[in-house]
Write a protein that holds these residues in place. Structure first.
Motif, PDB file in Angstrom:
ATOM      1  N   SER A 140      46.022 -33.105 -99.206  1.00 40.65           N
ATOM      2  CA  SER A 140      44.995 -33.875 -98.502  1.00 40.65           C
ATOM      3  C   SER A 140      43.746 -34.038 -99.367  1.00 40.65           C
ATOM      4  CB  SER A 140      44.625 -33.191 -97.184  1.00 40.65           C
ATOM      5  OG  SER A 140      43.870 -32.021 -97.426  1.00 40.65           O
ATOM      6  N   VAL A 141      43.078 -35.166 -99.168  1.00 43.37           N
ATOM      7  CA  VAL A 141      41.845 -35.480 -99.891  1.00 43.37           C
ATOM      8  C   VAL A 141      40.765 -35.861 -98.884  1.00 43.37           C
ATOM      9  CG1 VAL A 141      40.751 -36.992-101.586  1.00 43.37           C
ATOM     10  CG2 VAL A 141      43.125 -36.280-101.910  1.00 43.37           C
ATOM     11  N   SER A 142      39.592 -35.224 -98.991  1.00 47.19           N
ATOM     12  CA  SER A 142      38.440 -35.563 -98.158  1.00 47.19           C
ATOM     13  C   SER A 142      37.315 -36.047 -99.062  1.00 47.19           C
ATOM     14  CB  SER A 142      37.976 -34.350 -97.348  1.00 47.19           C
ATOM     15  OG  SER A 142      39.023 -33.836 -96.544  1.00 47.19           O
ATOM     16  N   LEU A 143      36.567 -37.043 -98.592  1.00 45.07           N
ATOM     17  CA  LEU A 143      35.494 -37.627 -99.387  1.00 45.07           C
ATOM     18  C   LEU A 143      34.195 -37.589 -98.605  1.00 45.07           C
ATOM     19  CD1 LEU A 143      34.847 -39.126-102.075  1.00 45.07           C
ATOM     20  CD2 LEU A 143      35.204 -41.265-100.812  1.00 45.07           C
ATOM     21  N   PHE A 144      33.154 -36.997 -99.210  1.00 46.08           N
ATOM     22  CA  PHE A 144      31.837 -36.873 -98.590  1.00 46.08           C
ATOM     23  C   PHE A 144      30.838 -37.626 -99.468  1.00 46.08           C
ATOM     24  CE2 PHE A 144      34.425 -33.117 -97.807  1.00 46.08           C
ATOM     25  CZ  PHE A 144      34.493 -33.119 -96.427  1.00 46.08           C
ATOM     26  N   THR A 145      30.189 -38.648 -98.903  1.00 45.91           N
ATOM     27  CA  THR A 145      29.478 -39.625 -99.724  1.00 45.91           C
ATOM     28  C   THR A 145      27.964 -39.646 -99.569  1.00 45.91           C
ATOM     29  OG1 THR A 145      29.806 -41.271 -97.981  1.00 45.91           O
ATOM     30  CG2 THR A 145      31.468 -41.175 -99.729  1.00 45.91           C
ATOM     31  N   GLY A 146      27.413 -38.828 -98.660  1.00 47.56           N
ATOM     32  CA  GLY A 146      25.956 -38.875 -98.468  1.00 47.56           C
ATOM     33  C   GLY A 146      25.509 -40.279 -98.096  1.00 47.56           C
ATOM     34  N   ASP A 147      24.495 -40.788 -98.797  1.00 51.87           N
ATOM     35  CA  ASP A 147      23.991 -42.145 -98.562  1.00 51.87           C
ATOM     36  C   ASP A 147      24.217 -43.050 -99.768  1.00 51.87           C
ATOM     37  OD1 ASP A 147      23.165 -41.581 -96.026  1.00 51.87           O
ATOM     38  OD2 ASP A 147      21.022 -41.490 -96.472  1.00 51.87           O
ATOM     39  N   ALA A 148      25.175 -42.680-100.627  1.00 47.99           N
ATOM     40  CA  ALA A 148      25.418 -43.476-101.834  1.00 47.99           C
ATOM     41  C   ALA A 148      25.796 -44.905-101.456  1.00 47.99           C
ATOM     42  CB  ALA A 148      26.529 -42.836-102.659  1.00 47.99           C
ATOM     43  N   GLY A 149      25.289 -45.877-102.242  1.00 44.77           N
ATOM     44  CA  GLY A 149      25.457 -47.284-101.907  1.00 44.77           C
ATOM     45  C   GLY A 149      26.485 -48.007-102.759  1.00 44.77           C
ATOM     46  N   LEU A 150      26.452 -49.350-102.665  1.00 43.67           N
ATOM     47  CA  LEU A 150      27.475 -50.190-103.268  1.00 43.67           C
ATOM     48  C   LEU A 150      27.558 -50.042-104.787  1.00 43.67           C
ATOM     49  CD1 LEU A 150      26.888 -53.430-101.157  1.00 43.67           C
ATOM     50  CD2 LEU A 150      28.794 -51.840-100.959  1.00 43.67           C
ATOM     51  N   SER A 151      26.405 -49.948-105.450  1.00 43.44           N
ATOM     52  CA  SER A 151      26.430 -49.901-106.914  1.00 43.44           C
ATOM     53  C   SER A 151      27.130 -48.652-107.429  1.00 43.44           C
ATOM     54  CB  SER A 151      25.000 -49.968-107.466  1.00 43.44           C
ATOM     55  OG  SER A 151      24.226 -48.876-106.999  1.00 43.44           O
ATOM     56  N   SER A 152      26.944 -47.515-106.757  1.00 40.94           N
ATOM     57  CA  SER A 152      27.611 -46.279-107.199  1.00 40.94           C
ATOM     58  C   SER A 152      29.102 -46.297-106.864  1.00 40.94           C
ATOM     59  CB  SER A 152      26.957 -45.066-106.547  1.00 40.94           C
ATOM     60  OG  SER A 152      27.034 -45.144-105.134  1.00 40.94           O
ATOM     61  N   GLU A 153      29.476 -47.007-105.778  1.00 37.38           N
ATOM     62  CA  GLU A 153      30.884 -47.053-105.378  1.00 37.38           C
ATOM     63  C   GLU A 153      31.754 -47.682-106.465  1.00 37.38           C
ATOM     64  OE1 GLU A 153      30.926 -49.119-101.669  1.00 37.38           O
ATOM     65  OE2 GLU A 153      29.695 -47.604-100.652  1.00 37.38           O
TER      66      GLU A 153
ATOM     67  N   GLN B 153      21.209 -39.688 -86.171  1.00 35.58           N
ATOM     68  CA  GLN B 153      21.341 -40.355 -87.467  1.00 35.58           C
ATOM     69  C   GLN B 153      21.111 -39.324 -88.559  1.00 35.58           C
ATOM     70  OE1 GLN B 153      19.359 -44.178 -88.483  1.00 35.58           O
ATOM     71  NE2 GLN B 153      18.686 -43.111 -90.318  1.00 35.58           N
ATOM     72  N   GLY B 154      22.187 -38.797 -89.075  1.00 32.34           N
ATOM     73  CA  GLY B 154      22.093 -37.773 -90.102  1.00 32.34           C
ATOM     74  C   GLY B 154      23.451 -37.138 -90.282  1.00 32.34           C
ATOM     75  N   ASP B 155      23.554 -36.248 -91.243  1.00 31.76           N
ATOM     76  CA  ASP B 155      24.808 -35.563 -91.522  1.00 31.76           C
ATOM     77  C   ASP B 155      24.638 -34.058 -91.379  1.00 31.76           C
ATOM     78  OD1 ASP B 155      25.916 -37.970 -92.116  1.00 31.76           O
ATOM     79  OD2 ASP B 155      26.170 -37.622 -94.266  1.00 31.76           O
ATOM     80  N   ALA B 156      25.656 -33.412 -90.865  1.00 29.77           N
ATOM     81  CA  ALA B 156      25.759 -31.948 -90.866  1.00 29.77           C
ATOM     82  C   ALA B 156      27.240 -31.638 -90.748  1.00 29.77           C
ATOM     83  CB  ALA B 156      24.971 -31.325 -89.720  1.00 29.77           C
ATOM     84  N   ILE B 157      27.843 -31.162 -91.833  1.00 30.54           N
ATOM     85  CA  ILE B 157      29.293 -31.003 -91.905  1.00 30.54           C
ATOM     86  C   ILE B 157      29.612 -29.556 -92.280  1.00 30.54           C
ATOM     87  CG2 ILE B 157      31.415 -31.883 -92.942  1.00 30.54           C
ATOM     88  CD1 ILE B 157      29.616 -34.329 -93.859  1.00 30.54           C
ATOM     89  N   TYR B 158      30.375 -28.898 -91.426  1.00 30.42           N
ATOM     90  CA  TYR B 158      30.765 -27.502 -91.635  1.00 30.42           C
ATOM     91  C   TYR B 158      32.202 -27.459 -92.136  1.00 30.42           C
ATOM     92  CZ  TYR B 158      32.300 -22.755 -90.303  1.00 30.42           C
ATOM     93  OH  TYR B 158      32.830 -21.487 -90.292  1.00 30.42           O
ATOM     94  N   LEU B 159      32.438 -26.707 -93.215  1.00 29.51           N
ATOM     95  CA  LEU B 159      33.774 -26.576 -93.789  1.00 29.51           C
ATOM     96  C   LEU B 159      34.152 -25.109 -93.899  1.00 29.51           C
ATOM     97  CD1 LEU B 159      32.066 -28.894 -95.706  1.00 29.51           C
ATOM     98  CD2 LEU B 159      34.437 -29.384 -96.290  1.00 29.51           C
ATOM     99  N   ARG B 160      35.405 -24.827 -93.568  1.00 29.87           N
ATOM    100  CA  ARG B 160      35.919 -23.464 -93.699  1.00 29.87           C
ATOM    101  C   ARG B 160      37.339 -23.509 -94.240  1.00 29.87           C
ATOM    102  NH1 ARG B 160      37.420 -19.064 -88.925  1.00 29.87           N
ATOM    103  NH2 ARG B 160      37.924 -17.331 -90.327  1.00 29.87           N
TER     104      ARG B 160
ATOM    105  N   VAL C 243      31.859 -41.833 -93.813  1.00 29.58           N
ATOM    106  CA  VAL C 243      31.342 -43.177 -94.080  1.00 29.58           C
ATOM    107  C   VAL C 243      29.946 -43.085 -94.693  1.00 29.58           C
ATOM    108  CG1 VAL C 243      30.700 -45.374 -93.042  1.00 29.58           C
ATOM    109  CG2 VAL C 243      32.728 -44.160 -92.241  1.00 29.58           C
ATOM    110  N   SER C 244      29.775 -43.779 -95.796  1.00 25.94           N
ATOM    111  CA  SER C 244      28.525 -43.664 -96.546  1.00 25.94           C
ATOM    112  C   SER C 244      27.356 -44.328 -95.812  1.00 25.94           C
ATOM    113  CB  SER C 244      28.704 -44.299 -97.928  1.00 25.94           C
ATOM    114  OG  SER C 244      27.557 -44.099 -98.710  1.00 25.94           O
ATOM    115  N   HIS C 245      26.202 -43.667 -95.901  1.00 28.91           N
ATOM    116  CA  HIS C 245      24.930 -44.180 -95.362  1.00 28.91           C
ATOM    117  C   HIS C 245      25.052 -44.607 -93.903  1.00 28.91           C
ATOM    118  CE1 HIS C 245      20.924 -46.353 -96.508  1.00 28.91           C
ATOM    119  NE2 HIS C 245      20.760 -45.323 -95.687  1.00 28.91           N
ATOM    120  N   HIS C 246      25.764 -43.813 -93.118  1.00 31.19           N
ATOM    121  CA  HIS C 246      25.845 -44.010 -91.667  1.00 31.19           C
ATOM    122  C   HIS C 246      26.361 -45.386 -91.284  1.00 31.19           C
ATOM    123  CE1 HIS C 246      23.118 -40.655 -92.220  1.00 31.19           C
ATOM    124  NE2 HIS C 246      22.242 -41.465 -92.766  1.00 31.19           N
ATOM    125  N   GLY C 247      27.161 -46.008 -92.155  1.00 32.58           N
ATOM    126  CA  GLY C 247      27.687 -47.331 -91.830  1.00 32.58           C
ATOM    127  C   GLY C 247      26.759 -48.471 -92.191  1.00 32.58           C
ATOM    128  N   SER C 248      25.746 -48.203 -92.998  1.00 38.36           N
ATOM    129  CA  SER C 248      24.806 -49.243 -93.418  1.00 38.36           C
ATOM    130  C   SER C 248      25.531 -50.365 -94.155  1.00 38.36           C
ATOM    131  CB  SER C 248      23.742 -48.626 -94.332  1.00 38.36           C
ATOM    132  OG  SER C 248      23.050 -49.627 -95.034  1.00 38.36           O
TER     133      SER C 248
END
Length: 313
Positions: A263-276, A109-116, A291-296
């Protein structure tokens, strides 16, 4: 071996060779650890690709099959092997310049994303670093930075990251990044605005420890707000959220949109409904969606999905 054989007859007979063996092993261990700490004592080559392996096998074959009367054939094989070995990084660089690589690492349960992209490399979050009591007066620890992220970077031959992004201060996002900062050359640390709760000194504060480590290593830091942008090779990373410091750590998450070609990629961290409801206005279709907040259930709502309509989540 001698200690075991002698000791099986009489324990005292095995004591002396055992003591000698222990001293030799301790000396070897001390020498190895000391050598590894010297500059250049530890070299990470990364996982070789098919071209390099083919060239290396050609060199080995030239040595193993050497015959005095076949010197010219052997020389040609050696030259071909060397050429393939040197061609390998050139081909890799050429392919990297024409594509965007995004790797999601399994850190529980967490994020780790590598981009090159091209010769630019970036990491978004680094998984968790956790401690909890073992029930016997001690502690058990788990560090996904050491366990997953660093081994991956070493396999890829990464010695430098141009940027490390901390989406927000939760341990399952920033905890493992401390090991990354301690072992990899980092050009820039990118965060959102700080929250007082994340900066409080306590028994275990991964975000505060990370900022301290960056300051000690003189790693420059950039704090982004909505509208700020930077380049990743031929790609363009734009912050969509937050517009200002939010009240909670999750809602303070950096939301980043990466535009690369069409192409467009979106990285959302744990941002919730109000910010969306705010940042989704800047979306019109997304190819890759973290997917934001691990699918919460408190995130990734219908409004966001209707705007993003992601091809891959």
């Amino acid at each position: 071996l001698i200690a075991g054989l002698l000791g099986s007859f009489l324990p005292l007979l095995g004591a002396l060779p055992k003591a000698i063996a222990v001293l030799c092993l301790r000396a070897m261990n001390l020498l190895t650890l000391s050598a590894a700490k010297t500059p250049g004592g530890l070299v990470s080559l990364g996982q070789p690709d098919a071209l390099f392996l083919l060239g290396f096998c050609g060199l080995c074959a030239a040595l193993l099959l050497y015959r005095p009367k076949q010197r010219a054939w052997r020389l040609r094989l050696v030259m071909a092997g060397v050429a393939l070995c040197f061609a390998s990084p050139a081909v890799d660089a050429m392919l990297a310049s024409q594509r965007l690589e995004v790797v999601f690492l399994d850190v529980g349960q967490g994020d780790a994303i590598y981009l090159r992209q091209g010769q630019r490399r970036m990491l978004i979050d680094g998984g968790a670093r956790m401690r909890w009591p073992d029930g016997q007066g001690g502690e058990v620890s788990l560090d996904y930075g050491k366990r997953v992220v660093l081994p991956f970077l070493r396999r890829e031959g990464v010695k430098r990251l141009d940027a490390v992004v901390v989406s927000h201060g939760d341990s399952d996002h920033c905890g493992g990044l401390l090991a990354v900062l301690e072992n990899v050359d980092v050009g820039l640390l990118i965060t959102g605005p700080d929250l007082e709760e994340e900066m409080e000194e306590g028994a275990f504060n991964p975000y505060g420890e990370l900022l301290t480590a960056a300051e000690e290593r003189e790693i420059p830091r950039a704090q982004l707000l909505a509208g700020d942008a930077f380049d990743l090779g031929k790609g363009r990373m734009v912050a969509l959220w937050p517009e200002a410091a939010e009240k909670s750590s999750n809602e303070n998450s950096l939301v980043l949109r990466l535009d690369y070609g069409k192409s467009v990629s979106l990285f959302t961290g744990d941002a919730g409904l109000s910010s969306e409801e705010v940042y989704a206005k800047h979306l019109d279709g997304v190819d890759l969606f973290k997917v934001s907040h691990h699918g919460s259930k408190g995130a990734t709502g219908e409004w966001l999905l209707s705007r993003a309509q992601p091809r891959i989540s």
